[in-house]
Scaffold this active site. Structure first.
Site, PDB file in Angstrom:
ATOM      1  N   ASP A 166     -10.209   0.595   4.128  1.00  0.00           N
ATOM      2  CA  ASP A 166      -9.234  -0.421   3.886  1.00  0.00           C
ATOM      3  C   ASP A 166      -8.079   0.472   3.383  1.00  0.00           C
ATOM      4  O   ASP A 166      -8.179   1.493   3.224  1.00  0.00           O
ATOM      5  CB  ASP A 166      -9.604  -1.541   3.033  1.00  0.00           C
ATOM      6  CG  ASP A 166      -9.906  -1.159   1.720  1.00  0.00           C
ATOM      7  OD1 ASP A 166     -10.508  -0.198   1.513  1.00  0.00           O
ATOM      8  OD2 ASP A 166      -9.918  -2.186   0.741  1.00  0.00           O
TER       9      ASP A 166
ATOM     10  N   SER B 121      -5.176  -3.342  -2.143  1.00  0.00           N
ATOM     11  CA  SER B 121      -6.355  -3.094  -1.205  1.00  0.00           C
ATOM     12  C   SER B 121      -6.159  -3.481   0.324  1.00  0.00           C
ATOM     13  O   SER B 121      -5.280  -2.740   0.854  1.00  0.00           O
ATOM     14  CB  SER B 121      -7.434  -3.922  -1.950  1.00  0.00           C
ATOM     15  OG  SER B 121      -8.622  -3.665  -1.369  1.00  0.00           O
TER      16      SER B 121
ATOM     17  N   ASP C 134      -6.796   0.917   0.367  1.00  0.00           N
ATOM     18  CA  ASP C 134      -7.262   1.941  -0.646  1.00  0.00           C
ATOM     19  C   ASP C 134      -8.393   2.489  -0.719  1.00  0.00           C
ATOM     20  O   ASP C 134      -8.735   3.148  -1.850  1.00  0.00           O
ATOM     21  CB  ASP C 134      -6.978   0.911  -2.080  1.00  0.00           C
ATOM     22  CG  ASP C 134      -8.224  -0.037  -2.269  1.00  0.00           C
ATOM     23  OD1 ASP C 134      -8.681  -0.336  -1.345  1.00  0.00           O
ATOM     24  OD2 ASP C 134      -8.388  -0.225  -3.528  1.00  0.00           O
TER      25      ASP C 134
ATOM     26  N   ASP D 134     -11.711   1.707  -0.881  1.00  0.00           N
ATOM     27  CA  ASP D 134     -12.935   1.379  -1.686  1.00  0.00           C
ATOM     28  C   ASP D 134     -13.720   0.493  -0.775  1.00  0.00           C
ATOM     29  O   ASP D 134     -14.905  -0.032  -1.217  1.00  0.00           O
ATOM     30  CB  ASP D 134     -12.391   0.551  -2.728  1.00  0.00           C
ATOM     31  CG  ASP D 134     -11.903  -0.621  -2.631  1.00  0.00           C
ATOM     32  OD1 ASP D 134     -11.440  -1.092  -1.544  1.00  0.00           O
ATOM     33  OD2 ASP D 134     -11.577  -1.308  -3.987  1.00  0.00           O
TER      34      ASP D 134
END
EC number: 5.4.2.10
Length: 445
Positions: free
Chosen positions: A241, A102, A243, A245
């Site tokens: 960010d 993440s 990833d 999400d």
């Protein structure tokens, strides 16, 4: 909550090369997950990753473990976490696996799972996988080994899905948007979505090299985005960010707009359109200003534990459709099943276009209380939160706030950190109070 050995609040995460983020562990994890998931009948797994250099190594290890358990893997390549959740649903796969840490630096990585319906795996399934990890690895017969394949145009499928959440009668024509993809998984998704909807897009953080993910860019560091929005005289900036999400936005004046403000805008617009079902879910970290602003609109508000999985659980329990963390995880169950930065951004852009208002003006109905967050790293065996001196100082600060603010101490679910949050009406006072508590935590850490 159960005591799980490997799974945290957002899957398994750590430094690459250290247990559990090693090739041998991840191979065993793939095998254990395959053994558990195969009991449900389907033998197809979707695997996506962000842009970290270690993703290639871990992807191969996962595939080997799954194949040994008799499951086949379909690869998406670099793809946002919510895209993997979406593809898992549309391909009717037994599960989706994302290789990502993440918002963490490139030298960390992690593994998280989605179930067949695109939501995170239930605790009992994660516990079953951990139990399987304790058994010796065995390989199925050669005729039953899993295979590997690549999903054709995974990016294109997801781009069309995202665009489908934006009203068909509207466009982004005339809007200048700066988008910062954190050199992460949205780098080939977000700019395309916005351009195809008509916006003029200036893209930054879209040159991943495997090691620059989240490096002074993206949702965790919007300074570059703020500067570029001002330099380009753009209408709005969007930061994701690593990833994809999380979403943080920047208005045309360069002001940061966080997840609390994004939730406020989406809730207010849902109410205005007569589409809001129930209330909105935040977390223990959500700013008091959000709670006050929603109350003024007559919108119920509830706080879940920190972690998007807990926001989702409370949304499902209450039957509500929107929720968010101030860090930028925004969950919109009428649109998708998990936090999705691109889709959240499109809903805010919808409000901008429909109301002919700037992002700055859309935020004006909500006044943020000064909120200070101090992270304290701890390595000792003793729990600082159980220390009497820490508890006493915390109680003293709470008395000083006298109901006009909040104090929250909690352990991070993904890192060895104690997070100290103090919120109140006066920033200087809040900073001093947060540092007092943080110093007490440091003294016993």
């Amino acid at each position: 909550m159960s005591n799980r050995k490997y799974f945290g609040t957002d899957g398994i995460r750590g430094k690459v090369g250290d247990t559990p983020i090693t090739p041998d562990f991840v191979l065993k994890l793939g095998w254990a997950a395959g053994k558990v998931l195969a009991r449900h009948g389907s033998r197809k797994i979707i695997i996506g990753k962000d842009t970290r250099i270690s993703g290639y190594m871990l992807e191969s290890a996962l595939e080997a473990g799954l194949a040994a358990a008799g499951l086949s893997a379909s690869f998406t390549g670099p793809m946002p976490t919510p895209a993997v959740a979406y593809l898992t649903r549309t391909f009717r796969a037994e599960a989706g696996i994302v290789i990502s840490a993440s918002h963490n630096p490139y030298y960390d990585n992690g593994i998280k799972f989605f179930s067949i319906d695109g939501t995170k795996l239930p605790d009992d399934v994660e516990e079953a996988i951990e139990a399987e990890m304790e058994k010796p690895l065995t390989c199925v017969e050669s005729s039953e080994l899993g295979k590997a394949s690549r999903i054709v145009d995974a990016a294109g499928r997801y781009i069309e899905f995202c665009k489908g959440t934006f009203p068909g009668e509207l466009s982004l024509n005339g809007l200048k948007i700066v988008v910062d993809c954190a050199n992460g998984a949205t780098y080939h998704i977000a700019p395309s979505v916005l351009r195809e909807l008509g916006a003029k897009v200036i893209a930054i953080g879209c040159e991943p090299d495997g090691m620059n993910i989240n490096e002074e860019c993206g949702a965790t560091d919007v300074r570059q985005l703020q500067a570029r929005v001002l330099a380009e005289k753009a209408d709005v900036g969007l930061a994701f960010d690593g990833d994809g999400d999380r979403l943080i936005m920047v208005d045309h004046l360069g002001n940061k707009v966080d997840g609390d403000q994004i939730l406020y805008i989406i809730a207010r617009e849902g109410l205005r359109q007569g589409q809001l079902r129930g209330g909105a879910v935040g977390t223990l970290m959500s700013n008091m200003g959000l709670e006050v602003a929603l109350k003024q609109l007559g919108i119920p508000f509830a706080r879940a534990k920190v972690g998007d999985r807990y926001v989702l659980e409370m949304m499902q329990t209450k039957g509500w459709r929107i929720g968010a963390e101030n860090s930028g995880h925004v969950i919109l169950l009428d649109k998708t099943t998990t936090g999705d930065g691109v889709i959240a951004g499109l809903q805010v852009l919808t409000a901008i276009v429909k109301n002919h208002m700037s992002l700055h003006d859309l935020c004006s109905g909500m006044k943020l209380f000064p909120q200070i967050l101090v992270n304290v790293r701890f390595t000792g065996e003793n729990d600082p939160l159980e220390d009497k001196s820490v508890q006493q100082i915390t109680q003293d600060v709470e008395k000083e706030l006298a109901g006009r603010g909040r104090v929250l101490l909690r352990k991070s679910g993904t890192e060895p950190l104690i997070r100290v949050m103090v919120e109140g009406e006066h920033e200087e006072t809040v900073i001093a109070q947060a540092n007092r508590i943080a110093d007490a935590v440091k003294a016993v850490s």
